[in-house]
Design a protein around this motif. Sequence first.
Motif: not given
Length: 527
Positions: A158-187
């Motif tokens: 599995e792949i985990e993406v964990e937000l760094a302290d004080d980072a914007d949660e929008a980063v996770l959204d953007a990374v998630g879109k990129r992963l899904e575009k590559a065929g990697i879907h949420p668990s």
Amino acid sequence: MTDSAETKREIERKYEAGAGTAVPDLTKVRGVAAVRDEGVTELDAVYYDTPDLRLAAGSLTLRRRTGGKDAGWHLKFPVATGIRDEIRAPLSESLPRSLAGLLRSRVRGRAVVPVVRLRSSRDVRHLTAENGTLLAELSVDTVHAEHLPTGAEASWTEIEVELADDADEAVLDAVGKRLEKAGIHPSDAPSKLARALEETGARPAGGGEDGGNEDGGGEDGTRRAARQATCGEGTAGHAVLAYVREQIDALVALDPAVRRDLPDAVHQMRVASRRLRSAFKTYRKVLDRDVTDPLGEELKWLGGELGQARDLQVLDARLRASLDALPDELVVGPVRERLRTWSTGEGGASRSRILDALDSARHLALLDRLDALLADPPLLPGAGRKAKKALPKAVLRDYRRLADRVERALDMEPGHDRDLALHEARKAAKRARYAGEAAVPTLGKPAKRFAKRMKAVQSCLGDHQDSVVARAALLDLAARAHAAGESAFTWGVLHGREEALAARREQELPALWKRASAPEIRAALSH
């Protein structure tokens, strides 16, 4: 608690990854300037739970992990989807006391034992911004799980993406879109433990006592089957038990929140105990009072233990706000210092009292008895009636009780006796409000509207009662100030303002009650 523990808010997303899944180029994600390879770490974690998986049933995880930078004991509480609070304690052979207390309402007197071992090979990459600031950590985890009681095994990646302290949660959204575009879907699995239990055939059946024979046989099982037959969906019994279960679940979940001293936790736990007591009284034609009345007394005890601290919080906030609102020329002497000393002294004792209550055998016995009630509910014949017929009658019965108390108080002259009568009306308004809220899933908007009107009455009367309590505290503070040779002038000014506020609330009540008691509000409940 003598051992140390720290808390970290964990915000992460999980994704399915097959063997050999390639992570796409994440520098194409907006804001990510570089992806830095941090190497592979070997992790070995043993997850603990009761034999009947009470922690897993509540979406809690407790593990002892070696390897990596954060080796030690980790206890995770769900906050929201993809968000958990991780409480960490140093590595030791036995469960640290700082974590054991947080499990108490779930496990009661049961020992936690090893249930799952997870060995993970973690390939870590850091996603950084242009200035080198860490945005998120992505890891590709190759996991091998073993269910220790049975020896069943499972493996996955599995792949985990964990937000760094004080980072914007929008980063996770953007990374998630990129992963899904590559065929990697949420668990679908919320955690590694949940997946391990699922894939090894050891899913939790749910927490709580079984309340009798597991096979439903014997006299208790026969009685339970008969009662459940009258408690199907759409019946009063079904509706009331759903509400009761919700409040009991809240009591269990809020116990560790109170121990952690989280904001508003004491208040919310006290509210849950009050709602449960009110439900037992309001729906006394559904649940047998021979069973619920003793439970109500225990809930009253618990509410009292919680109430001292909560009432002090409310009082302290009220007095500070009133003091801050005064012009500087009306603040004479070391008023703020005296208030701070008074609040600190009272607050320390209240906090100890709460923890003693939560640690007591009496509290655990109450939780066990509430579990037993859910497992084998003491249903009366009224439980089999249609909820849309039975619930309005119960709600309106509480309304009439409130009406009697409000009208009695309004007929009295201002003064101590009227203050007491208004306080009784406040408690009745709260009960009527809770009755309406309990009926919302069944009756919808009419019950919601009724509860809202009752809450308005309760708030007015509550502010009046808070003023009564504040005036008593102000007299005490004035006496202490005078005894110490300080001016009591400011305390007298605040007392006078509280008297005026209480008078305004009494003046507002008749019009507020007229609106709350409008016939159409009540009529809508029955249609």
